[in-house]
Design an enzyme around this catalytic site. Structure first.
Site, mmCIF file in Angstrom:
data_model
loop_
_atom_site.group_PDB
_atom_site.id
_atom_site.type_symbol
_atom_site.label_atom_id
_atom_site.label_comp_id
_atom_site.label_asym_id
_atom_site.label_seq_id
_atom_site.Cartn_x
_atom_site.Cartn_y
_atom_site.Cartn_z
ATOM 1 N N LYS A 82 -13.058 -11.993 -45.282
ATOM 2 C CA LYS A 82 -13.770 -10.893 -44.798
ATOM 3 C C LYS A 82 -15.108 -10.800 -45.815
ATOM 4 O O LYS A 82 -14.905 -11.256 -46.880
ATOM 5 C CB LYS A 82 -12.764 -9.500 -45.320
ATOM 6 C CG LYS A 82 -13.492 -8.441 -44.457
ATOM 7 C CD LYS A 82 -13.147 -8.365 -43.014
ATOM 8 C CE LYS A 82 -13.783 -7.087 -42.174
ATOM 9 N NZ LYS A 82 -13.364 -7.497 -40.791
ATOM 10 N N VAL A 183 -14.844 -0.573 -29.011
ATOM 11 C CA VAL A 183 -13.488 -0.776 -28.368
ATOM 12 C C VAL A 183 -12.966 0.424 -27.796
ATOM 13 O O VAL A 183 -12.210 0.531 -26.548
ATOM 14 C CB VAL A 183 -12.409 -1.112 -29.596
ATOM 15 C CG1 VAL A 183 -11.201 -1.609 -29.146
ATOM 16 C CG2 VAL A 183 -12.938 -2.367 -30.264
HETATM 17 P P1 NAD Z 1 -17.337 1.577 -33.772
HETATM 18 O O1 NAD Z 1 -17.852 1.912 -34.934
HETATM 19 O O2 NAD Z 1 -18.091 1.169 -32.280
HETATM 20 O O3 NAD Z 1 -16.520 2.948 -32.899
HETATM 21 C C1 NAD Z 1 -15.567 3.884 -33.985
HETATM 22 C C2 NAD Z 1 -15.832 5.276 -33.504
HETATM 23 O O4 NAD Z 1 -14.879 6.247 -34.085
HETATM 24 C C3 NAD Z 1 -17.258 5.730 -33.577
HETATM 25 O O5 NAD Z 1 -17.534 6.276 -32.472
HETATM 26 C C4 NAD Z 1 -16.796 6.756 -34.787
HETATM 27 O O6 NAD Z 1 -17.978 7.972 -34.575
HETATM 28 C C5 NAD Z 1 -15.559 7.251 -34.444
HETATM 29 N N1 NAD Z 1 -14.789 7.850 -35.699
HETATM 30 C C6 NAD Z 1 -14.797 7.636 -37.005
HETATM 31 N N2 NAD Z 1 -14.268 8.490 -37.454
HETATM 32 C C7 NAD Z 1 -13.430 9.116 -36.470
HETATM 33 C C8 NAD Z 1 -12.407 10.090 -36.744
HETATM 34 N N3 NAD Z 1 -11.964 10.639 -37.985
HETATM 35 N N4 NAD Z 1 -12.117 10.772 -35.682
HETATM 36 C C9 NAD Z 1 -12.542 10.469 -34.412
HETATM 37 N N5 NAD Z 1 -13.525 9.478 -34.353
HETATM 38 C C10 NAD Z 1 -14.077 8.927 -35.331
HETATM 39 O O7 NAD Z 1 -16.134 0.708 -33.874
HETATM 40 P P2 NAD Z 1 -15.051 -0.450 -33.070
HETATM 41 O O8 NAD Z 1 -15.863 -1.490 -32.784
HETATM 42 O O9 NAD Z 1 -14.955 0.298 -31.866
HETATM 43 O O10 NAD Z 1 -14.016 -0.572 -33.821
HETATM 44 C C11 NAD Z 1 -13.050 0.441 -34.129
HETATM 45 C C12 NAD Z 1 -11.863 -0.125 -35.002
HETATM 46 O O11 NAD Z 1 -11.104 -1.196 -34.491
HETATM 47 C C13 NAD Z 1 -12.409 -0.396 -36.290
HETATM 48 O O12 NAD Z 1 -11.108 -0.042 -37.253
HETATM 49 C C14 NAD Z 1 -12.406 -1.590 -36.249
HETATM 50 O O13 NAD Z 1 -12.266 -2.417 -37.622
HETATM 51 C C15 NAD Z 1 -11.342 -2.102 -35.320
HETATM 52 N N6 NAD Z 1 -11.576 -3.400 -34.786
HETATM 53 C C16 NAD Z 1 -12.466 -3.769 -33.965
HETATM 54 C C17 NAD Z 1 -12.610 -4.788 -33.240
HETATM 55 C C18 NAD Z 1 -13.872 -5.143 -32.493
HETATM 56 O O14 NAD Z 1 -13.632 -6.226 -31.543
HETATM 57 N N7 NAD Z 1 -14.534 -4.370 -32.373
HETATM 58 C C19 NAD Z 1 -11.474 -5.734 -33.470
HETATM 59 C C20 NAD Z 1 -10.590 -5.775 -34.207
HETATM 60 C C21 NAD Z 1 -10.591 -4.356 -34.986
#
Ligand code: NAD
Length: 360
Positions: A82, A183
């Protein structure tokens, strides 16, 4: 509080933890490589406003270790790593990401990186100026990573519903989504297509409203998202959201989502289990992007979404069945299984390494 980095590395079985500082861009951050015993380490770049460097370092190490668990449970010949960057003011981010590309390049293929919170296509483009060991956006790359994650989470939720009730029965299901970002909104689309009712909460109210309009979702105030009665609560925002207090507020039967490190501590899996809530471990259900990225980098193939979903669905089904037989929380069973596989792999590599050390 004093941070005992070497002690934490030894306890967690880490290979390398590097503190990063770039004079030109002002970047500060950490790189953790947890395991390269069976193949290169994979891990995205997280850029986040941490309260301090101790918190950033701990997050970096936790996430790297979770990537090793993910690789082991997805049967990938790879390990975890990471990069965590402190989101400080006055950093020249274009230069900072170029510098990060140089750091990745120094690892000569032992560490591959890609997107994570705070790092999207634009930033990856800057990284790619200095290294090829990065998931490239666009036609040269492995394909949409968030799509792969959403596909895997959807298949994992379906598997959890079948495990709990013997059927998916989507039209009768209510899912609460925390976060409709990359996601979350792709997962919402899949759930709506299947016929489930979906309520979405996002701290970015505009984003929540846009997703609700496009996908016909109910919008929920983020302060109420935990206590809404539902079949599935799907955390797709940040980690650490399930702790002593928040777990007591949950009114769902299943927790299954994309966020990494959902539990504040591993012990919280026991509390969820005691409350009768089925928790599908994050490092099992959210590995879609890793599978897609790693297979592309290691074998040059673009894994179709359906195969990613089918693989994760089957792994979740098997894990939940095993946990039921052992009457244990699935997260505990999965962590033990991941550790067993990592130890087996490390042991299998040892004779080869000894041979190399002994020389001719
Ligand atoms: P992103 O930043 O596009 O979306 C996250 C969303 O959550 C944002 O819209 C943000 O405003 C919202 N948010 C933050 N705090 C919040 C809360 N307390 N209540 C409600 N909404 C809230 O991120 P992403 O790429 O969609 O990833 C989401 C999660 O999935 C992360 O934890 C990431 O580590 C994990 N993840 C993502 C991937 C991927 O392929 N993108 C892969 C594995 C894990």
């Amino acid at each position: 509080m004093e941070t005992h980095v070497l002690e934490a590395m030894a306890r967690g079985g880490f290979e390398r933890v590097v503190a990063l500082h770039d004079r030109r861009s002002g970047l500060r951050g950490f790189l953790a490589v947890h395991d390269t015993s069976v193949g290169p380490a994979f891990g995205g770049i997280r850029r986040w406003s941490y309260r301090g460097e101790g918190e950033a370092l701990r997050d970096c190490m936790r996430l790297a270790r979770a990537m090793t668990q993910k690789c082991a449970l997805a049967d990938l010949p790879a390990g975890g790593g990471k990069l965590v960057l402190l989101d400080l003011p006055d950093v020249d981010w274009e230069r900072a990401y170029e510098y990060v590309g140089g750091i990745v390049e120094e690892h000569a293929g032992r560490f591959f990186t890609g997107p994570d919170l705070g790092t999207g296509e634009r930033e990856l483009g800057w990284v790619a100026r200095r290294t090829a060991f990065v998931a490239r956006p666009g036609p040269e790359g492995p394909g949409e990573l968030a799509e792969a994650t959403a596909e895997g989470v959807f298949a994992g939720i379906a598997a959890a519903l079948r495990h709990a009730d013997g059927e998916e029965d989507w039209p009768r299901r209510r899912v609460v989504l925390q976060g409709v970002g990359e996601v979350g909104r792709r997962l919402a689309l899949r759930l709506r297509r299947a016929g489930a009712r979906v309520a979405a909460a996002d701290v970015d109210a505009r984003r929540a409203r846009a997703a609700a309009r496009a996908l016909d979702l109910d919008v929920v105030d983020p302060s109420r998202e935990l206590e809404l009665p539902c079949d599935v609560f799907a955390p797709c925002a940040l980690g650490g959201i399930l702790h002593d207090l928040s777990i007591e507020r949950l009114r769902c039967r299943i927790v299954a989502g994309a966020a990494n490190n959902v539990l504040a501590r591993a012990a919280h899996a026991e509390r969820l289990h005691a409350r009768g809530i089925l928790y599908v471990p994050d490092f099992v259900i959210n590995s879609g992007a890793l599978v897609r990225g790693a297979l592309f980098q290691l074998q040059g193939r673009r894994e179709p979404l359906e195969r990613i979903g089918a693989g994760i669905g089957a792994t979740v089904t098997e894990l939940l069945e095993r946990a039921r037989l052992q009457q244990a929380p699935p997260a505990r069973v999965a962590a033990i299984e991941a550790r067993r596989r990592v130890e087996l792999r490390r042991a299998a590599m040892r004779p080869a390494l000894r041979g190399a050390d002994e020389g001719p």
